[in-house]
Design an enzyme around this catalytic site. Structure first.
Site, PDB file in Angstrom:
ATOM      1  N   ASP A 184     -50.305  38.017  89.322  1.00  0.00           N
ATOM      2  CA  ASP A 184     -49.859  38.348  90.678  1.00  0.00           C
ATOM      3  C   ASP A 184     -48.959  37.218  91.180  1.00  0.00           C
ATOM      4  O   ASP A 184     -49.381  36.056  91.248  1.00  0.00           O
ATOM      5  CB  ASP A 184     -51.095  38.518  91.582  1.00  0.00           C
ATOM      6  CG  ASP A 184     -50.717  39.088  92.939  1.00  0.00           C
ATOM      7  OD1 ASP A 184     -49.585  38.837  93.408  1.00  0.00           O
ATOM      8  OD2 ASP A 184     -51.564  39.781  93.534  1.00  0.00           O
ATOM      9  N   ASP A 197     -27.337  44.185  93.520  1.00  0.00           N
ATOM     10  CA  ASP A 197     -26.098  44.315  94.302  1.00  0.00           C
ATOM     11  C   ASP A 197     -26.301  43.887  95.763  1.00  0.00           C
ATOM     12  O   ASP A 197     -25.332  43.593  96.456  1.00  0.00           O
ATOM     13  CB  ASP A 197     -25.630  45.782  94.268  1.00  0.00           C
ATOM     14  CG  ASP A 197     -26.728  46.763  94.673  1.00  0.00           C
ATOM     15  OD1 ASP A 197     -27.850  46.644  94.140  1.00  0.00           O
ATOM     16  OD2 ASP A 197     -26.471  47.652  95.504  1.00  0.00           O
ATOM     17  N   TYR A 201     -34.502  41.307 101.754  1.00  0.00           N
ATOM     18  CA  TYR A 201     -34.603  41.537 100.309  1.00  0.00           C
ATOM     19  C   TYR A 201     -33.437  40.865  99.584  1.00  0.00           C
ATOM     20  O   TYR A 201     -33.632  40.127  98.610  1.00  0.00           O
ATOM     21  CB  TYR A 201     -34.618  43.044 100.029  1.00  0.00           C
ATOM     22  CG  TYR A 201     -34.452  43.420  98.572  1.00  0.00           C
ATOM     23  CD1 TYR A 201     -35.485  43.220  97.657  1.00  0.00           C
ATOM     24  CD2 TYR A 201     -33.255  43.977  98.111  1.00  0.00           C
ATOM     25  CE1 TYR A 201     -35.322  43.570  96.315  1.00  0.00           C
ATOM     26  CE2 TYR A 201     -33.094  44.333  96.775  1.00  0.00           C
ATOM     27  CZ  TYR A 201     -34.129  44.123  95.879  1.00  0.00           C
ATOM     28  OH  TYR A 201     -33.965  44.466  94.561  1.00  0.00           O
ATOM     29  N   LYS A 206     -33.675  37.750  96.926  1.00  0.00           N
ATOM     30  CA  LYS A 206     -33.211  37.864  95.538  1.00  0.00           C
ATOM     31  C   LYS A 206     -32.156  36.793  95.251  1.00  0.00           C
ATOM     32  O   LYS A 206     -32.115  36.222  94.173  1.00  0.00           O
ATOM     33  CB  LYS A 206     -32.650  39.266  95.265  1.00  0.00           C
ATOM     34  CG  LYS A 206     -33.674  40.396  95.306  1.00  0.00           C
ATOM     35  CD  LYS A 206     -34.722  40.327  94.207  1.00  0.00           C
ATOM     36  CE  LYS A 206     -34.175  40.618  92.824  1.00  0.00           C
ATOM     37  NZ  LYS A 206     -35.246  40.601  91.793  1.00  0.00           N
TER      38      LYS A 206
HETATM   39  P1  NDP Z   1     -40.185  48.443  90.618  1.00  0.00           P
HETATM   40  O1  NDP Z   1     -40.462  48.404  92.085  1.00  0.00           O
HETATM   41  O2  NDP Z   1     -40.262  49.710  89.874  1.00  0.00           O
HETATM   42  O3  NDP Z   1     -41.113  47.399  89.867  1.00  0.00           O
HETATM   43  C1  NDP Z   1     -41.386  46.143  90.395  1.00  0.00           C
HETATM   44  C2  NDP Z   1     -42.695  45.691  89.803  1.00  0.00           C
HETATM   45  O4  NDP Z   1     -43.029  44.451  90.431  1.00  0.00           O
HETATM   46  C3  NDP Z   1     -43.858  46.668  90.070  1.00  0.00           C
HETATM   47  O5  NDP Z   1     -44.507  46.981  88.865  1.00  0.00           O
HETATM   48  C4  NDP Z   1     -44.773  45.891  90.993  1.00  0.00           C
HETATM   49  O6  NDP Z   1     -46.123  46.057  90.740  1.00  0.00           O
HETATM   50  C5  NDP Z   1     -44.402  44.466  90.638  1.00  0.00           C
HETATM   51  N1  NDP Z   1     -44.847  43.584  91.710  1.00  0.00           N
HETATM   52  C6  NDP Z   1     -44.681  43.727  93.040  1.00  0.00           C
HETATM   53  N2  NDP Z   1     -45.335  42.759  93.685  1.00  0.00           N
HETATM   54  C7  NDP Z   1     -45.911  41.988  92.741  1.00  0.00           C
HETATM   55  C8  NDP Z   1     -46.722  40.842  92.764  1.00  0.00           C
HETATM   56  N3  NDP Z   1     -47.142  40.283  93.914  1.00  0.00           N
HETATM   57  N4  NDP Z   1     -47.119  40.295  91.600  1.00  0.00           N
HETATM   58  C9  NDP Z   1     -46.759  40.855  90.427  1.00  0.00           C
HETATM   59  N5  NDP Z   1     -46.028  41.945  90.335  1.00  0.00           N
HETATM   60  C10 NDP Z   1     -45.601  42.505  91.474  1.00  0.00           C
HETATM   61  O7  NDP Z   1     -38.755  47.776  90.463  1.00  0.00           O
HETATM   62  P2  NDP Z   1     -37.626  48.016  89.354  1.00  0.00           P
HETATM   63  O8  NDP Z   1     -38.247  48.099  88.015  1.00  0.00           O
HETATM   64  O9  NDP Z   1     -36.760  49.106  89.839  1.00  0.00           O
HETATM   65  O10 NDP Z   1     -36.825  46.651  89.520  1.00  0.00           O
HETATM   66  C11 NDP Z   1     -36.714  45.711  88.459  1.00  0.00           C
HETATM   67  C12 NDP Z   1     -35.751  44.624  88.884  1.00  0.00           C
HETATM   68  O11 NDP Z   1     -34.479  45.178  89.185  1.00  0.00           O
HETATM   69  C13 NDP Z   1     -36.174  43.845  90.134  1.00  0.00           C
HETATM   70  O12 NDP Z   1     -35.848  42.506  89.973  1.00  0.00           O
HETATM   71  C14 NDP Z   1     -35.315  44.434  91.242  1.00  0.00           C
HETATM   72  O13 NDP Z   1     -35.097  43.509  92.290  1.00  0.00           O
HETATM   73  C15 NDP Z   1     -34.050  44.748  90.466  1.00  0.00           C
HETATM   74  N6  NDP Z   1     -33.251  45.825  91.066  1.00  0.00           N
HETATM   75  C16 NDP Z   1     -33.835  47.052  91.345  1.00  0.00           C
HETATM   76  C17 NDP Z   1     -33.093  48.054  91.924  1.00  0.00           C
HETATM   77  C18 NDP Z   1     -33.686  49.376  92.242  1.00  0.00           C
HETATM   78  O14 NDP Z   1     -32.946  50.267  92.705  1.00  0.00           O
HETATM   79  N7  NDP Z   1     -34.978  49.611  92.014  1.00  0.00           N
HETATM   80  C19 NDP Z   1     -31.652  47.857  92.237  1.00  0.00           C
HETATM   81  C20 NDP Z   1     -31.153  46.546  91.884  1.00  0.00           C
HETATM   82  C21 NDP Z   1     -31.935  45.586  91.313  1.00  0.00           C
HETATM   83  P3  NDP Z   1     -46.951  47.343  91.210  1.00  0.00           P
HETATM   84  O15 NDP Z   1     -46.566  48.391  90.209  1.00  0.00           O
HETATM   85  O16 NDP Z   1     -48.368  46.897  91.112  1.00  0.00           O
HETATM   86  O17 NDP Z   1     -46.496  47.631  92.602  1.00  0.00           O
END
Ligand code: NDP
Length: 300
Positions: free
Chosen positions: A35, A101, A124, A128
């Protein structure tokens, strides 16, 4: 090669489980075992793992919620990332991290390159960007992959929301004045695997090429275009919809006030990445269609 994958349950993390499994020994963690709100425990996970590569797919991605939940957003997207970078530096591991982005304000005409000045407009986006800066300052070897508009057959995303709304509602309005490239988590994971492949083949690859790289599908679309493609494919695959692709109404961003502003222009130039890896990025429609087939052929 030992690969520590963090955030293994997210859209990108889940796809990385698939694509990285042939790249080495995968040590997969999600929020339940690593976490990001608990830095001492996170440090322990990294130290015990002794990875050659850390892939960080965890992030605080609730863009609007972050406006009122700043502490958690900065903790997960920047403080924890700073910790990972420091550990990567200490352990001589390469850190692969994803960014967005939203580090840009979206006012540029044309595509953003990696060198363009950042100017995040939301909590956000700033969190980032701070994560990026922490990595840049750490002295570790790293690849930051900036992406946009991520979708996957697993998890919640825009494409799935559109299908649901088109089945439930009589009318559907979608924003047509924001442009970007819908990018599949599968593509992001495959490119991550390519980078790890290079790290395995060339001992000096990370040293020579550490940096920020844009990673998005080819082409460009508005959310309206994206929605139209999703519903066109849904209809082709026989899904009954109340609103079809021709029924979607294009509207401006001002029709949907949100807590966090969105960049009007999210287009990212990928020449740096495609040259580095000698790859061609597929157009955005390719993976949208593929995801729709995966989603709809699975249905009962
Ligand atoms: P998701 O929201 O699908 O996944 C993010 C993951 O982070 C989830 O599994 C979540 O866990 C986990 N998470 C959140 N809080 C914590 C915490 N406290 N400790 C550990 N894990 C945590 O995101 P994406 O896969 O879409 O994004 C991947 C990357 O791409 C990120 O860096 C994001 O910023 C970047 N990105 C995403 C975009 C989008 O449109 N989604 C656009 C541009 C960049 P849980 O499943 O338990 O909630």
């Amino acid at each position: 090669m030992k690969i520590l994958l963090l955030g293994g349950n997210g859209q990108v993390g889940w796809e990385c489980q698939r694509s990285l499994s042939i790249m080495g020994t995968l040590d997969i963690h999600d929020r339940s075992t690593a976490d990001f709100l608990y830095l001492d425990k996170l440090r322990k996970v990294v130290r015990e793992s002794k990875p050659d590569v850390i892939v960080n797919a965890a992030a605080y991605t609730a863009v609007d919620r972050a406006e009122d939940d700043q502490e958690a957003a900065f903790q997960i997207n920047s403080k924890a990332v700073a910790l990972l970078a420091a550990e990567a530096r200490q352990q001589n591991a390469c850190l692969i991290h994803y960014s967005t982005d939203y580090v840009f304000d979206g006012t540029k005409q044309g595509f953003y390159s990696e060198q363009d000045e950042t100017n995040p407009q939301s909590v956000y986006g700033q969190s980032k960007r701070d994560g990026e800066l922490a990595i840049l300052d750490s002295g570790c070897q790293f690849f930051i992959l900036r992406t946009s508009w991520v979708f996957a057959s697993r998890g919640n995303n825009f494409a799935k929301t559109m299908i649901k709304l088109a089945q439930e509602r009589e009318e559907l309005s979608v924003v047509s004045d924001q442009v970007g490239a819908p990018t599949s988590a599968e593509l992001i994971a495959d490119v991550t695997a390519q980078i790890i492949y290079q790290l395995r083949q060339k001992p000096d690859f990370a040293k020579k090429h550490s940096g920020i790289y844009n990673l998005v599908a080819d082409g460009e679309a508005s959310w309206f275009d994206f929605a139209r493609r999703v519903l066109t494919k849904a209809q082709e695959l026989g899904l009954a919809l109340r609103v079809g692709p021709q029924g979607i109404v294009p509207v401006s961003t001002t029709s949907f006030p949100r807590a966090a502003p969105r960049p009007a222009n999210s287009r990212l130039d990928t020449i740096k990445l495609s040259t580095l890896l000698n790859i061609s990025l597929p157009d955005w429609q390719f993976h949208v269609d593929k995801m729709m087939i995966e989603l709809l052929e699975k249905r009962p």
